[in-house]
Each structure stands twice: as C-alpha cells, then as structure tokens.
Design a protein around this motif. Sequence first.
Motif, PDB file in Angstrom:
ATOM      1  N   ASN A 166       0.831  -1.210   0.000  1.00  0.00           N
ATOM      2  CA  ASN A 166       0.000   0.000   0.000  1.00  0.00           C
ATOM      3  C   ASN A 166       0.863   1.256   0.000  1.00  0.00           C
ATOM      4  O   ASN A 166       0.558   2.225  -0.696  1.00  0.00           O
ATOM      5  N   LYS A 201       1.964   1.607  -3.485  1.00  0.00           N
ATOM      6  CA  LYS A 201       0.855   1.889  -4.413  1.00  0.00           C
ATOM      7  C   LYS A 201       0.303   3.303  -4.251  1.00  0.00           C
ATOM      8  O   LYS A 201      -0.020   3.982  -5.212  1.00  0.00           O
ATOM      9  N   TYR A 202       0.149   3.735  -3.031  1.00  0.00           N
ATOM     10  CA  TYR A 202      -0.470   5.044  -2.799  1.00  0.00           C
ATOM     11  C   TYR A 202       0.578   6.107  -2.469  1.00  0.00           C
ATOM     12  O   TYR A 202       0.385   6.936  -1.591  1.00  0.00           O
ATOM     13  N   ASP A 206       4.917   6.128   4.785  1.00  0.00           N
ATOM     14  CA  ASP A 206       5.194   6.514   3.398  1.00  0.00           C
ATOM     15  C   ASP A 206       5.013   8.005   3.226  1.00  0.00           C
ATOM     16  O   ASP A 206       4.495   8.692   4.116  1.00  0.00           O
ATOM     17  N   ARG A 263     -12.521   1.387  -0.315  1.00  0.00           N
ATOM     18  CA  ARG A 263     -11.401   2.083  -0.962  1.00  0.00           C
ATOM     19  C   ARG A 263     -11.701   3.576  -0.998  1.00  0.00           C
ATOM     20  O   ARG A 263     -12.850   3.963  -1.220  1.00  0.00           O
ATOM     21  N   VAL A 264     -10.655   4.363  -0.774  1.00  0.00           N
ATOM     22  CA  VAL A 264     -10.868   5.822  -0.788  1.00  0.00           C
ATOM     23  C   VAL A 264     -11.169   6.254  -2.224  1.00  0.00           C
ATOM     24  O   VAL A 264     -12.154   6.922  -2.497  1.00  0.00           O
ATOM     25  N   SER A 322      -7.683   2.639  -7.156  1.00  0.00           N
ATOM     26  CA  SER A 322      -7.283   1.379  -6.529  1.00  0.00           C
ATOM     27  C   SER A 322      -7.347   0.244  -7.538  1.00  0.00           C
ATOM     28  O   SER A 322      -6.453  -0.587  -7.627  1.00  0.00           O
ATOM     29  N   GLY A 348      -5.606  -2.949  -6.968  1.00  0.00           N
ATOM     30  CA  GLY A 348      -6.053  -3.143  -5.569  1.00  0.00           C
ATOM     31  C   GLY A 348      -7.350  -3.931  -5.516  1.00  0.00           C
ATOM     32  O   GLY A 348      -8.183  -3.843  -6.403  1.00  0.00           O
ATOM     33  N   THR A 349      -7.480  -4.737  -4.463  1.00  0.00           N
ATOM     34  CA  THR A 349      -8.715  -5.532  -4.310  1.00  0.00           C
ATOM     35  C   THR A 349      -9.624  -4.939  -3.241  1.00  0.00           C
ATOM     36  O   THR A 349     -10.797  -5.311  -3.133  1.00  0.00           O
ATOM     37  N   GLY A 350      -9.070  -4.040  -2.437  1.00  0.00           N
ATOM     38  CA  GLY A 350      -9.867  -3.477  -1.327  1.00  0.00           C
ATOM     39  C   GLY A 350      -9.907  -4.405  -0.130  1.00  0.00           C
ATOM     40  O   GLY A 350     -10.664  -4.185   0.819  1.00  0.00           O
ATOM     41  N   LEU A 371      -6.073  -4.260   3.631  1.00  0.00           N
ATOM     42  CA  LEU A 371      -6.068  -3.810   5.020  1.00  0.00           C
ATOM     43  C   LEU A 371      -6.998  -4.645   5.917  1.00  0.00           C
ATOM     44  O   LEU A 371      -6.756  -4.765   7.112  1.00  0.00           O
TER      45      LEU A 371
HETATM   46  P1  ADP Z   1      -6.504  -1.918  -1.886  1.00  0.00           P
HETATM   47  O1  ADP Z   1      -6.376  -3.275  -2.425  1.00  0.00           O
HETATM   48  O2  ADP Z   1      -7.476  -1.062  -2.612  1.00  0.00           O
HETATM   49  O3  ADP Z   1      -5.207  -1.290  -1.634  1.00  0.00           O
HETATM   50  P2  ADP Z   1      -6.610  -1.978   0.952  1.00  0.00           P
HETATM   51  O4  ADP Z   1      -7.525  -2.652   1.847  1.00  0.00           O
HETATM   52  O5  ADP Z   1      -5.196  -2.377   1.087  1.00  0.00           O
HETATM   53  O6  ADP Z   1      -7.186  -2.130  -0.475  1.00  0.00           O
HETATM   54  O7  ADP Z   1      -6.722  -0.439   1.212  1.00  0.00           O
HETATM   55  C1  ADP Z   1      -7.979   0.119   1.282  1.00  0.00           C
HETATM   56  C2  ADP Z   1      -7.911   1.561   0.845  1.00  0.00           C
HETATM   57  O8  ADP Z   1      -7.188   2.343   1.796  1.00  0.00           O
HETATM   58  C3  ADP Z   1      -7.164   1.772  -0.412  1.00  0.00           C
HETATM   59  O9  ADP Z   1      -7.993   1.631  -1.540  1.00  0.00           O
HETATM   60  C4  ADP Z   1      -6.648   3.178  -0.309  1.00  0.00           C
HETATM   61  O10 ADP Z   1      -7.614   4.092  -0.743  1.00  0.00           O
HETATM   62  C5  ADP Z   1      -6.437   3.355   1.171  1.00  0.00           C
HETATM   63  N1  ADP Z   1      -5.017   3.175   1.572  1.00  0.00           N
HETATM   64  C6  ADP Z   1      -4.469   2.071   2.090  1.00  0.00           C
HETATM   65  N2  ADP Z   1      -3.159   2.248   2.389  1.00  0.00           N
HETATM   66  C7  ADP Z   1      -2.901   3.533   2.073  1.00  0.00           C
HETATM   67  C8  ADP Z   1      -1.717   4.333   2.127  1.00  0.00           C
HETATM   68  N3  ADP Z   1      -0.541   3.870   2.580  1.00  0.00           N
HETATM   69  N4  ADP Z   1      -1.793   5.618   1.674  1.00  0.00           N
HETATM   70  C9  ADP Z   1      -2.964   6.096   1.229  1.00  0.00           C
HETATM   71  N5  ADP Z   1      -4.122   5.386   1.131  1.00  0.00           N
HETATM   72  C10 ADP Z   1      -4.077   4.123   1.558  1.00  0.00           C
END
Ligand code: ADP
Length: 552
Positions: free
Chosen positions: A456, A459-460, A484, A503-504, A509, A514-516, A519
């Motif tokens: 993550n 990715k973000y 990060d 997902r935000v 994503s 991303g699968t959501g 986390l």
């Molecule tokens: P995904 O597979 O979409 O990454 P996650 O469950 O890992 O799903 O994360 C859920 C959502 O949380 C993400 O879609 C993203 O919007 C937000 N997110 C997770 N980690 C971060 C991060 N390090 N920085 C910013 N946003 C994050």
Amino acid sequence: MTKRIFRSICLVSISVFLVFAVLFTAFLYNYFSDSQQAQLKIQTNLVAQGASHEGMDYFKGLDNSDYRITWIDKDGTVLFDSQSDLSGMENHMEREEVKEAIAYGSGESARYSKTLLERSLYTAQRLNDGTVIRLSTSQNSLLRLFLGIVWPVSFICVAAALLSLVLASRLSKKIVKPLNELNLDEPLNNEGYDELSPLLRRISIQQKQIRQQSAELLQKQREFDAVTTGMTEGIVLLNSKRIILSINSAAMRLLGTDDSCVGKFILSVNRSTELQELLLKAGGGKYAESVMELAGGKYQIDVSPIISNERVSGMVLLMLDVTEKEKIEQMRREFTANVSHELKTPLHTISGSAELMCNGMVKPEDTEKFAARIYRESQRMIGLVEDIIKLSHLDEGAENMEWEKVDLYALAEETVNRLLPSAASAGIKLALTGEKAEVNAVPQLLKEIVYNLCDNGIKYNRENGSVKVTVQNEGDHVLLRVSDTGVGIPPEHQERIFERFYRVDKSHSKEIGGTGLGLSIVKHAVKLLNGSLKLESQPGKGTCITVIFPRA
Ligand code: ADP
C-alpha cells in the motif's frame, strides 16, 4: 355475628312469650268455661228440684240476676222466663239443650252472640212431668277476653322486648367476646370454647403448611433471582393480564426501567407495536419471536406462553442479544454482494475481449493488447480470489497454523526484498531499519501484514516518494512501523479503510490492481496475533501505520 346472635335471642324470647301468652289464655279460658258449665249444671239441678216440688210458686220472689231461668213445657212453649216477657217468646223445642234434655234427661250447649263477643252457656234438665228447666249464663268470648287483655299483654310484650334487648345485647357480647379475643397467631394457646378446638387445630396445621410453603417459595425466588441477575439475557415473567411479576436486571436495563415496574402493565414500560403483537400472539397460546431494537442493540425477543389447565396463565419474555449475529449476517450479505460485484467486472472484460478475438474482430496488431488485458484482468481475479481465500481462512480463526518464535526484522527484510523491484519500477525508495525483534506468531500472517502495508505504501505514494519500514523493540512490545510519503488518507476515511472492499478512490485502486481487501487482511491477522494497530495519516503528506505485537 354479635348482631345475629342478638337478633336471634330477641326473636326467640318474644316468640316464646307470645306463644306462651296465647296458649296460656286459651287454656285458662277453657278451664273456666268448663267450671262455669259444671256450676251451671248444679244450679239447674237445684232449680229443677225446686220447680218439681213447688211448681210456679218456686219462681215467685226468686232473686236471681246471675242466671236466666226458663221453664219450658213438653211442647216447647215457654212457661216461665226470668228475663223476658213470655208473649214475645218463640217455641223452644228446637233448642239443642232442650232437645237433649227431653231425649236424655239433661242437655247442654253454648252459643255465640251475633258480634262473637259474647257466649251463652245453656244447661237443661227434664222434670218428672216432662217439662224442662233451662238455665243460661253469659260468658265473655275468647275474642273479648283477648281484646280485654290486649293492652296489658302489649305492655308486657314491650317490657319483655326491652328486657330481652338488654339481655340479648349482653349475652351476645358475652358469647362473642372469647371469639374476638382468639389469638390466631398461636391458635393452640387459646382458652375459650371447647367446640372451637378442632377449628383451631386445623388453623394451626394450615399455618404451619403456609409457613413452609412460603419459605420454599422464597427460597425458589432467591434461586431464580440469583440465576437471572447474572444473566446477560433479559427475562421477564408476566401473568395472564401482562402484569410484570418478575424482571431481571438485564431486562430492566434493556427496557430502560427499574424494579418499580414490578406489578405494572408491561406495555407501560415499552409501548412498541412489535412487542404488543408478540404478546397478543403468546396470549393466544402460541410461541412468538421477533428481533427488536433495544438500548441501541438488536435483541431477539422470544415470548412463550405458560399454559395450565388449557388456559394461558402467564408468559415468559426472553431477550437475547443478537447485535453481533445481525452485524455478522449483514457483513456476510455485503461481502457476498461485493465479491460478486468485484468478480463480475474483470469477468465481463475477459469475456468481452475473448469474444471479440473469437469473432475475428480484433486486428492482428491489437491481439497482443487484448491478450494483455485478458491477462491483467485474470491476474486481478486471481488476486481477488486469493485475498478472499485468505480472509475466509482468517475468519475461521487461522486454524491449524503453526505458531513459532519469529524474528520480525528478518521476516520484514525478506518481504521488503521481495517488493524492492516493484518499488523500484514505481520510482519509490523502499528501506528497512531497526533491530532484531522476536515475536510469537504465525510467520505466514506476519508476512501478509508486512507485505500488504508495504505494498500500500508503494501503491499510494507519489513520484520519487519513499516507504520506510522500521522494526524495533519497545518494552514488552515489538513495533512494526510502515510510513510513506504518499497521498495520505482523509480523516473521514481513516476509520473505514480496514473494512472489506472499502477504498478511498475506487477507480485508482482498481487501476493499480487493488482488491480493497489488503487492510482487512492486515486487521484480521493483527487481531489473531494478539496485536494492535495505529493509523496516522495526513492527506498529501503520507501515512504511517504502526503494528504493536507482544514481545516473545
Ligand atoms: P486496496 O487493495 O485497494 O489497496 P486496501 O484494503 O489495502 O485495499 O486499502 C484500502 C484503501 O485504503 C485503499 O484503496 C486506499 O484508498 C487506502 N489506503 C491504504 N493504504 C494507504 C496508504 N498507505 N496511503 C494512502 N491510502 C491508503
């Protein structure tokens, strides 16, 4: 009771007096009538003797006012009458006493006057020459006698009534006094009427039984209270009229009441229509259940009728907390809907692309592009399915997983190394710092945690950003921190990003694969490893997630 005794005594004494007065008068009247008749007979005899010797001369100068003397000839003609003029007198042959005297030598009779107030007594005797001497005297009739004594009798009656009132009042009080003084708390220690002994003995036995039964009831009530007080489920006992007989503390809390509600109508405590319907159904002798919202939670309400002698004599209300169950149920429903939705999109893309290729509608130079799309989408689906499998495995409590002492630093190093290429291709600097830190954990789960957090972070992130992984010991804990310099998470989303499929920025994503679920897996795994999570994030600046594990 005093009044009844009093009335009875009065009634009996007055009745006895009246009956006695009537009978006594009648007896006296009879007695005097008989003696008067006998006297009259003697007088008649004397007059008859005088008349047979002296004839009519006997009556001359006879001074007699008490009796009426009549001398009657053989044919009934009156020869002499001491009180009436002969000329106006009728034949006496038909008079009863005269007929008897002619036939048998003597006769007697009695006749009432027209007013019934007077009675005449007659005696007659036949002389040797066949003529008849008759004497009569008048006597007061029984009625006149009664009329004559009515005032004295009334006076005596009133006096007797007054006397009997006083006596009855005293007597009745005297009779009732020992009854009033009975000590029913100790029935056997009473001295009163012997006739009451069986009753008092019975009362004593029954009191013993009642004491015993109440002690047993009290004991049962205490046991019931002890059991129900500790229960988290609410229990309410109602009678057939829906009055609260007993309620435990959990039910009081759920219904927002206190023990003052005992004895009150249940609907005065909770007026919801659902509860009314349940009670109505149970009142008809049927078991009823429903889920209701109480005290901010979901509760299953079971209402069971208590049936005795084919009648509903009461009801038992049981309130079970199903908040968690409902939540899980809801989550499961949402999860299923989300999974279907998430799988549908790549499947549609794959199917659409494959269809175009099958139908030869894709130019040869585009084939590679389509094949790459199919590959990407199927990879996404594989990733999604893998994540779902991982999650369902974690949902089952990660059974059969091997726990061991793990150096988190070494494990993080291995994972970081795995991710270095993808970080490099994204232009992100990924670095690990820290020290050897041992935890008791399931290595596979630890890897998932480190991998997802780092993934993550990459990715973000922004261009030329960095991801720092730190492992360190802190007291009894081991800290894993992944920070990060990425896009950050707006405060309103921070609570929810650990939810499944949340997902935000959904499209971003998906775009980056991303699968959501990443986390959610992290949260679940941390929980199973007895750790805790802390999220700090500032939009535009970056995110720092700290995981705290107990130190081995
Ligand atoms: P995904 O597979 O979409 O990454 P996650 O469950 O890992 O799903 O994360 C859920 C959502 O949380 C993400 O879609 C993203 O919007 C937000 N997110 C997770 N980690 C971060 C991060 N390090 N920085 C910013 N946003 C994050």
